[in-house]
Design an enzyme around this catalytic site. Structure first.
Site, PDB file in Angstrom:
ATOM      1  N   CYS A  12     -17.778   3.215  21.024  1.00 38.13           N
ATOM      2  CA  CYS A  12     -17.769   4.565  20.165  1.00 38.13           C
ATOM      3  C   CYS A  12     -18.208   5.825  20.771  1.00 38.13           C
ATOM      4  CB  CYS A  12     -18.786   4.243  18.906  1.00 38.13           C
ATOM      5  SG  CYS A  12     -18.976   5.578  17.932  1.00 38.13           S
ATOM      6  N   GLY A  13     -17.200   6.777  20.723  1.00 33.81           N
ATOM      7  CA  GLY A  13     -17.385   8.070  21.646  1.00 33.81           C
ATOM      8  C   GLY A  13     -18.674   8.691  20.919  1.00 33.81           C
TER       9      GLY A  13
END
Length: 142
Positions: A12-13
């Protein structure tokens, strides 16, 4: 040394950006990859309570079985939502950060700056290039 815990998903960025901002303050947090090591029921309930949110606010929809499980049904109570997160940890939104200053779901990632007791050591830009901390370590756009 400051104890900070991040419930992290390396895919997840937002979670990666949050972790990077903690490290930009010179703090190495305790990283819990919650998909590999999910919180216990008691811990999940404690995190929700300490964050001051309801379980629905911690539910992740995108890329999860949210719709298949009918979790959008407003009639479902908090216990049912927590049970779903326990059965499917991917439903737990991230990153959730615990620090001496509180517990917060850090979406957007710069929300973590409210939980870091140390000053940012320098500029920080998110993976998408958005500058959130200037060269002097000051939060931008707050």
């Amino acid at each position: 040394m400051t104890d900070i815990i991040i419930y992290h998903n390396p895919d997840c960025g937002t979670s990666r950006n949050t972790l990077a901002m903690i490290r930009n303050a010179g703090i190495e947090p305790h990283v819990i990859e919650y998909l590999k090591t999910p919180p216990s029921l008691a811990m999940l309930e404690q995190l929700i309570e300490r964050a001051g949110i309801r379980p629905r606010a911690l539910l992740r929809e995108k890329g999860t079985p949210f719709a298949d499980l009918g979790l959008g049904d407003e009639i479902l109570d908090d216990d049912a939502l927590v049970d779903a997160m326990m059965a499917h940890p991917i439903l737990i939104n991230r990153p959730l950060v615990v620090s001496p200053l509180g517990v917060k779901l850090c979406r957007p990632s710069e929300e973590v700056l409210d939980l870091i007791p140390a000053r940012q050591r320098g500029a920080f830009a998110k993976e998408d290039g958005e500058q959130v901390v200037d060269d002097g370590g000051n939060r931008l756009g707050a």
